[in-house]
Design a protein around this motif. Structure first.
Motif, PDB file in Angstrom:
ATOM      1  N   ASN A  20       0.836  -1.187   0.078  1.00  0.00           N
ATOM      2  CA  ASN A  20       0.114  -0.065  -0.092  1.00  0.00           C
ATOM      3  C   ASN A  20       0.806   1.259   0.143  1.00  0.00           C
ATOM      4  OD1 ASN A  20      -2.583  -1.201   0.158  1.00  0.00           O
ATOM      5  ND2 ASN A  20      -1.786  -1.946   2.184  1.00  0.00           N
ATOM      6  N   VAL A  21       2.026   1.095  -0.521  1.00  0.00           N
ATOM      7  CA  VAL A  21       2.970   2.384  -0.619  1.00  0.00           C
ATOM      8  C   VAL A  21       3.752   2.101  -1.650  1.00  0.00           C
ATOM      9  CG1 VAL A  21       3.188   2.765   2.107  1.00  0.00           C
ATOM     10  CG2 VAL A  21       4.833   0.986   0.904  1.00  0.00           C
ATOM     11  N   ASP A  22       4.684   3.340  -1.966  1.00  0.00           N
ATOM     12  CA  ASP A  22       5.253   3.192  -3.370  1.00  0.00           C
ATOM     13  C   ASP A  22       6.109   2.042  -3.498  1.00  0.00           C
ATOM     14  OD1 ASP A  22       6.249   6.114  -5.286  1.00  0.00           O
ATOM     15  OD2 ASP A  22       7.659   4.133  -5.154  1.00  0.00           O
ATOM     16  N   LYS A  23       6.229   1.447  -4.941  1.00  0.00           N
ATOM     17  CA  LYS A  23       6.993   0.429  -5.146  1.00  0.00           C
ATOM     18  C   LYS A  23       8.524   0.733  -4.595  1.00  0.00           C
ATOM     19  CE  LYS A  23       3.135  -1.577  -5.824  1.00  0.00           C
ATOM     20  NZ  LYS A  23       2.317  -2.017  -4.514  1.00  0.00           N
ATOM     21  N   ALA A  24       8.857   1.802  -4.547  1.00  0.00           N
ATOM     22  CA  ALA A  24      10.392   2.008  -4.609  1.00  0.00           C
ATOM     23  C   ALA A  24      10.975   1.626  -3.115  1.00  0.00           C
ATOM     24  CB  ALA A  24      10.612   3.678  -4.646  1.00  0.00           C
ATOM     25  N   TRP A  25      10.087   1.317  -2.414  1.00  0.00           N
ATOM     26  CA  TRP A  25      10.188   0.483  -0.879  1.00  0.00           C
ATOM     27  C   TRP A  25      10.784  -0.698  -1.171  1.00  0.00           C
ATOM     28  CZ3 TRP A  25      10.954   3.571   3.481  1.00  0.00           C
ATOM     29  CH2 TRP A  25      10.126   4.777   3.599  1.00  0.00           C
ATOM     30  N   ILE A  26      10.451  -1.421  -2.395  1.00  0.00           N
ATOM     31  CA  ILE A  26      10.748  -2.889  -2.434  1.00  0.00           C
ATOM     32  C   ILE A  26      12.438  -3.233  -2.543  1.00  0.00           C
ATOM     33  CG2 ILE A  26      10.544  -5.081  -3.563  1.00  0.00           C
ATOM     34  CD1 ILE A  26       7.411  -3.973  -4.544  1.00  0.00           C
ATOM     35  N   ASP A  27      12.825  -4.075  -1.725  1.00  0.00           N
ATOM     36  CA  ASP A  27      14.110  -4.162  -1.399  1.00  0.00           C
ATOM     37  C   ASP A  27      15.004  -2.870  -1.487  1.00  0.00           C
ATOM     38  OD1 ASP A  27      16.276  -6.014  -1.262  1.00  0.00           O
ATOM     39  OD2 ASP A  27      16.761  -6.342  -3.518  1.00  0.00           O
ATOM     40  N   LEU A  28      14.710  -2.040  -0.405  1.00  0.00           N
ATOM     41  CA  LEU A  28      15.288  -0.772  -0.178  1.00  0.00           C
ATOM     42  C   LEU A  28      16.179  -0.846   1.248  1.00  0.00           C
ATOM     43  CD1 LEU A  28      15.649   2.155  -1.070  1.00  0.00           C
ATOM     44  CD2 LEU A  28      13.650   2.575   0.483  1.00  0.00           C
ATOM     45  N   ASP A  29      17.448  -0.532   1.343  1.00  0.00           N
ATOM     46  CA  ASP A  29      18.100  -0.451   2.635  1.00  0.00           C
ATOM     47  C   ASP A  29      17.228   0.709   3.514  1.00  0.00           C
ATOM     48  OD1 ASP A  29      19.430  -0.578   4.911  1.00  0.00           O
ATOM     49  OD2 ASP A  29      21.405  -0.788   3.586  1.00  0.00           O
ATOM     50  N   ALA A  30      16.073   0.692   3.852  1.00  0.00           N
ATOM     51  CA  ALA A  30      15.322   1.540   4.470  1.00  0.00           C
ATOM     52  C   ALA A  30      16.167   1.999   5.907  1.00  0.00           C
ATOM     53  CB  ALA A  30      14.225   1.352   5.000  1.00  0.00           C
ATOM     54  N   ASP A  31      16.610   1.142   6.376  1.00  0.00           N
ATOM     55  CA  ASP A  31      17.406   1.477   7.849  1.00  0.00           C
ATOM     56  C   ASP A  31      18.405   2.442   7.345  1.00  0.00           C
ATOM     57  OD1 ASP A  31      19.593   1.235   9.749  1.00  0.00           O
ATOM     58  OD2 ASP A  31      18.544  -0.564  10.312  1.00  0.00           O
ATOM     59  N   ALA A  32      19.486   2.018   6.338  1.00  0.00           N
ATOM     60  CA  ALA A  32      20.379   3.104   5.919  1.00  0.00           C
ATOM     61  C   ALA A  32      19.938   4.451   5.647  1.00  0.00           C
ATOM     62  CB  ALA A  32      21.225   2.526   4.755  1.00  0.00           C
ATOM     63  N   LEU A  33      18.705   4.270   4.846  1.00  0.00           N
ATOM     64  CA  LEU A  33      18.117   5.445   4.416  1.00  0.00           C
ATOM     65  C   LEU A  33      17.707   6.452   5.458  1.00  0.00           C
ATOM     66  CD1 LEU A  33      16.507   6.739   1.544  1.00  0.00           C
ATOM     67  CD2 LEU A  33      14.581   5.875   3.004  1.00  0.00           C
ATOM     68  N   PHE A  34      17.078   5.899   6.553  1.00  0.00           N
ATOM     69  CA  PHE A  34      16.431   6.612   7.535  1.00  0.00           C
ATOM     70  C   PHE A  34      17.810   7.185   8.836  1.00  0.00           C
ATOM     71  CE2 PHE A  34      12.360   4.388   7.356  1.00  0.00           C
ATOM     72  CZ  PHE A  34      11.934   5.613   6.487  1.00  0.00           C
ATOM     73  N   SER A  35      18.619   6.137   8.843  1.00  0.00           N
ATOM     74  CA  SER A  35      20.026   6.529   9.689  1.00  0.00           C
ATOM     75  C   SER A  35      20.897   7.623   9.003  1.00  0.00           C
ATOM     76  CB  SER A  35      20.688   5.258   9.657  1.00  0.00           C
ATOM     77  OG  SER A  35      20.252   4.184  10.493  1.00  0.00           O
ATOM     78  N   THR A  36      20.922   7.516   7.658  1.00  0.00           N
ATOM     79  CA  THR A  36      21.622   8.914   7.209  1.00  0.00           C
ATOM     80  C   THR A  36      20.864   9.905   7.397  1.00  0.00           C
ATOM     81  OG1 THR A  36      22.547   7.080   5.707  1.00  0.00           O
ATOM     82  CG2 THR A  36      22.957   9.341   4.960  1.00  0.00           C
ATOM     83  N   ALA A  37      19.327   9.782   7.063  1.00  0.00           N
ATOM     84  CA  ALA A  37      18.644  11.136   7.131  1.00  0.00           C
ATOM     85  C   ALA A  37      18.645  11.817   8.375  1.00  0.00           C
ATOM     86  CB  ALA A  37      17.455  11.075   6.554  1.00  0.00           C
ATOM     87  N   THR A  38      18.640  10.876   9.632  1.00  0.00           N
ATOM     88  CA  THR A  38      18.485  11.386  11.084  1.00  0.00           C
ATOM     89  C   THR A  38      19.808  11.499  11.831  1.00  0.00           C
ATOM     90  OG1 THR A  38      18.125   9.013  11.778  1.00  0.00           O
ATOM     91  CG2 THR A  38      16.201  10.209  10.915  1.00  0.00           C
ATOM     92  N   GLY A  39      20.997  10.748  11.444  1.00  0.00           N
ATOM     93  CA  GLY A  39      21.984  10.541  12.065  1.00  0.00           C
ATOM     94  C   GLY A  39      22.015   9.923  13.207  1.00  0.00           C
ATOM     95  N   GLN A  40      20.989   9.079  13.591  1.00  0.00           N
ATOM     96  CA  GLN A  40      20.646   8.367  14.541  1.00  0.00           C
ATOM     97  C   GLN A  40      20.616   6.900  14.130  1.00  0.00           C
ATOM     98  OE1 GLN A  40      18.429  11.692  16.967  1.00  0.00           O
ATOM     99  NE2 GLN A  40      18.118   9.963  17.836  1.00  0.00           N
ATOM    100  N   ASP A  41      20.593   6.012  15.220  1.00  0.00           N
ATOM    101  CA  ASP A  41      20.564   4.455  14.953  1.00  0.00           C
ATOM    102  C   ASP A  41      19.312   4.163  14.784  1.00  0.00           C
ATOM    103  OD1 ASP A  41      21.688   2.071  14.643  1.00  0.00           O
ATOM    104  OD2 ASP A  41      22.030   1.673  16.730  1.00  0.00           O
ATOM    105  N   ILE A  42      18.641   3.563  13.682  1.00  0.00           N
ATOM    106  CA  ILE A  42      17.225   3.349  13.207  1.00  0.00           C
ATOM    107  C   ILE A  42      16.891   1.789  13.419  1.00  0.00           C
ATOM    108  CG2 ILE A  42      15.569   3.347  11.467  1.00  0.00           C
ATOM    109  CD1 ILE A  42      16.151   6.214  12.567  1.00  0.00           C
TER     110      ILE A  42
END
Ligand code: BGC
Length: 285
Positions: free
Chosen positions: A79-101
């Motif tokens: 139910n979200v954008d297909k760009a999420w499929i097989d994405l290293d979302a942990d790295a995406l958020f960790s880089t964006a926030t500078g925190q450990d996600i």
């Protein structure tokens, strides 16, 4: 007291609040930002970063995602954008926030919170939490231990995928009254009963706010059924618990102790492979 920021990515809103992971209580009022249209990773990333900056808490952050999450990667996107499929979302958020996600499936997070602090607290045996909203999420527990990513909303029933037929969105789309919707939900739950023999079903999502509309219409063979108790807060609380390391053993902590208090296994928030991958090493599939 261990206070950790939990963020719940939903179809219409992205909500965050600091959580006292020993009690499951929010320590500040939650903040909700509408989910950007289409929920593209870059747009969602910006909202997550905004929430992290707003609360200004150091340390780990737990984030839910409405799809399969394995080792920090998002692997599905019903139910979200297909760009999420097989994405290293942990790295995406960790880089964006500078925190450990720490990422976790949304229903698994809600289930962790309910199993520890809500409708499933202290319940032994098999507990199956289902969230009814845009889709159907599932979280399966045995003696308080989560089996992640069960995705039972995608079970096929009578040539239909369950979530397309029995979710709250399907109720609205097909203009069903509560009794008609409950009949579909009963068919679905009876199938799950035959497959898993749960001692208890916990029904979460938006419908858990109005159980008087549907609860009496649900017909089961042998399992108990209760509405979820934490409602809007379950995802946030479960995300924070995940980041705190309660992930697969939500009942392992004594009320005032850490997960190690009962001697039960505790899931390390990050695997060595994950850390290595973050440093740029190749990841094994
Ligand atoms: C997704 C699940 C999610 C559920 C509720 C489903 O479409 O596949 O991962 O838990 O929706 O958001």
């Amino acid at each position: 007291m261990s206070v950790i920021l939990g963020i719940d990515i939903g179809g219409s809103g992205i909500k965050g609040a600091p959580v006292d992971t020993a009690t499951g209580q929010l320590t500040e009022e939650r903040r909700r930002i509408p989910t950007p249209e289409g929920a593209h990773p870059d747009a969602v990333k910006a909202v997550v970063a905004e929430l992290v900056a707003h609360f200004g808490l150091d340390g780990s952050v737990g984030v839910t995602f409405p799809g399969v999450v394995q080792h920090g990667r998002t692997l599905s996107a019903a139910n979200v954008d297909k760009a999420w499929i097989d994405l290293d979302a942990d790295a995406l958020f960790s880089t964006a926030t500078g925190q450990d996600i720490h990422l976790i499936n949304d229903a698994d997070a809600a289930g962790l919170a309910e199993a520890r602090f809500g409708a499933g607290a202290g319940v032994a045996g098999t507990v199956l939490m289902l969230t009814f909203g845009t889709g159907i999420g599932s979280a399966l527990f045995h003696n308080g231990v989560l089996v992640p990513n069960t995705e039972l909303g995608h079970l096929w029933l009578r040539d239909k995928e369950a979530e397309g037929w029995a979710s709250d969105r399907a109720r609205e789309r097909d203009d069903l009254n509560w009794k008609q919707w409950s009949k579909r939900v009963s068919t679905y739950l009876q199938h799950l009963e035959a497959l898993f023999s749960p001692d208890l079903f916990i029904i979460g999502g938006g419908v858990s706010k109005k159980p008087d509309k549907w609860q009496d219409h649900i017909k089961l063979t042998r399992s108990e059924l209760v509405p979820a108790r934490l409602q809007n807060e379950a995802g946030i609380v479960g995300a924070a618990m995940m980041a705190a390391g309660y992930a697969l053993s939500p009942n392992a902590a004594a009320p005032t102790g850490g997960p190690a208090a009962s001697g039960a296994a505790r899931v390390a928030p990050k695997t060595p492979a994950k850390k290595a991958a973050k440093k740029g090493s190749a990841r094994k599939a």
